[in-house]
Motif scaffolding. Sequence first.
Motif, PDB file in Angstrom:
ATOM      1  N   GLN A   7       0.851  -1.183   0.000  1.00  0.00           N
ATOM      2  CA  GLN A   7       0.000   0.000   0.000  1.00  0.00           C
ATOM      3  C   GLN A   7       0.888   1.234   0.000  1.00  0.00           C
ATOM      4  O   GLN A   7       2.112   1.132   0.163  1.00  0.00           O
ATOM      5  N   ARG A   8       0.254   2.400  -0.202  1.00  0.00           N
ATOM      6  CA  ARG A   8       1.013   3.646  -0.248  1.00  0.00           C
ATOM      7  C   ARG A   8       1.845   3.792   1.030  1.00  0.00           C
ATOM      8  O   ARG A   8       1.431   3.409   2.118  1.00  0.00           O
ATOM      9  N   ASP A   9       3.059   4.298   0.841  1.00  0.00           N
ATOM     10  CA  ASP A   9       4.055   4.538   1.895  1.00  0.00           C
ATOM     11  C   ASP A   9       4.687   3.261   2.448  1.00  0.00           C
ATOM     12  O   ASP A   9       5.445   3.321   3.408  1.00  0.00           O
ATOM     13  N   ASP A  24       2.501   6.664  -4.456  1.00  0.00           N
ATOM     14  CA  ASP A  24       1.115   7.045  -4.684  1.00  0.00           C
ATOM     15  C   ASP A  24       0.435   6.006  -5.556  1.00  0.00           C
ATOM     16  O   ASP A  24       1.082   5.348  -6.384  1.00  0.00           O
ATOM     17  N   VAL A  25      -0.856   5.857  -5.384  1.00  0.00           N
ATOM     18  CA  VAL A  25      -1.657   4.978  -6.227  1.00  0.00           C
ATOM     19  C   VAL A  25      -2.872   5.789  -6.665  1.00  0.00           C
ATOM     20  O   VAL A  25      -3.632   6.280  -5.833  1.00  0.00           O
ATOM     21  N   ARG A  26      -3.015   5.964  -7.988  1.00  0.00           N
ATOM     22  CA  ARG A  26      -4.164   6.695  -8.547  1.00  0.00           C
ATOM     23  C   ARG A  26      -4.726   5.876  -9.702  1.00  0.00           C
ATOM     24  O   ARG A  26      -4.106   5.779 -10.760  1.00  0.00           O
ATOM     25  N   GLY A  27      -5.883   5.311  -9.493  1.00  0.00           N
ATOM     26  CA  GLY A  27      -6.493   4.479 -10.544  1.00  0.00           C
ATOM     27  C   GLY A  27      -5.588   3.313 -10.873  1.00  0.00           C
ATOM     28  O   GLY A  27      -5.223   2.532  -9.993  1.00  0.00           O
ATOM     29  N   ASP A  28      -5.194   3.220 -12.149  1.00  0.00           N
ATOM     30  CA  ASP A  28      -4.336   2.107 -12.565  1.00  0.00           C
ATOM     31  C   ASP A  28      -2.864   2.509 -12.608  1.00  0.00           C
ATOM     32  O   ASP A  28      -2.036   1.777 -13.135  1.00  0.00           O
ATOM     33  N   LYS A  29      -2.518   3.668 -12.041  1.00  0.00           N
ATOM     34  CA  LYS A  29      -1.118   4.120 -12.019  1.00  0.00           C
ATOM     35  C   LYS A  29      -0.562   4.017 -10.607  1.00  0.00           C
ATOM     36  O   LYS A  29      -1.198   4.406  -9.642  1.00  0.00           O
ATOM     37  N   VAL A  30       0.647   3.514 -10.535  1.00  0.00           N
ATOM     38  CA  VAL A  30       1.359   3.411  -9.265  1.00  0.00           C
ATOM     39  C   VAL A  30       2.646   4.209  -9.400  1.00  0.00           C
ATOM     40  O   VAL A  30       3.404   4.017 -10.344  1.00  0.00           O
ATOM     41  N   ARG A  31       2.902   5.122  -8.485  1.00  0.00           N
ATOM     42  CA  ARG A  31       4.149   5.892  -8.494  1.00  0.00           C
ATOM     43  C   ARG A  31       5.093   5.258  -7.486  1.00  0.00           C
ATOM     44  O   ARG A  31       4.725   5.006  -6.340  1.00  0.00           O
ATOM     45  N   LEU A  32       6.294   4.988  -7.964  1.00  0.00           N
ATOM     46  CA  LEU A  32       7.311   4.339  -7.138  1.00  0.00           C
ATOM     47  C   LEU A  32       8.451   5.304  -6.866  1.00  0.00           C
ATOM     48  O   LEU A  32       8.838   6.077  -7.736  1.00  0.00           O
ATOM     49  N   GLY A  33       9.022   5.208  -5.698  1.00  0.00           N
ATOM     50  CA  GLY A  33      10.272   5.890  -5.385  1.00  0.00           C
ATOM     51  C   GLY A  33      11.332   4.824  -5.201  1.00  0.00           C
ATOM     52  O   GLY A  33      11.093   3.797  -4.556  1.00  0.00           O
TER      53      GLY A  33
END
Length: 93
Positions: A7-9, A24-33
């Motif tokens: 999950q996020r974080d 971050d998770v928005r719809g079908d996009k996942v942002r990774l660091g």
Amino acid sequence: MLVLSRQRDESIMIGDDVEIIIVDVRGDKVRLGITAPKNIPVHRREIYDAIQREKNEKKETEKQPEKEPEVKKPKKSAQQEQETPPEQPPEKS
């Protein structure tokens, strides 16, 4: 392939040096660091594939022998032709 749910974080560790964080998770996009040492290249897959293609193309061009450029002798002018005596065969003894 290992499949993990996050999950996020939350994060995933790869070895001791690489950390992947779900930013971050928005719809079908996942942002990774991604935190990794500078000596470990990190690329999106399409960029990685392009780099590999470029490396392979460079290797192929290096394998092909280069053609040596032809050395062209300058043509003599009509005046130079008249001034130069014709070559004579060596004399027999």
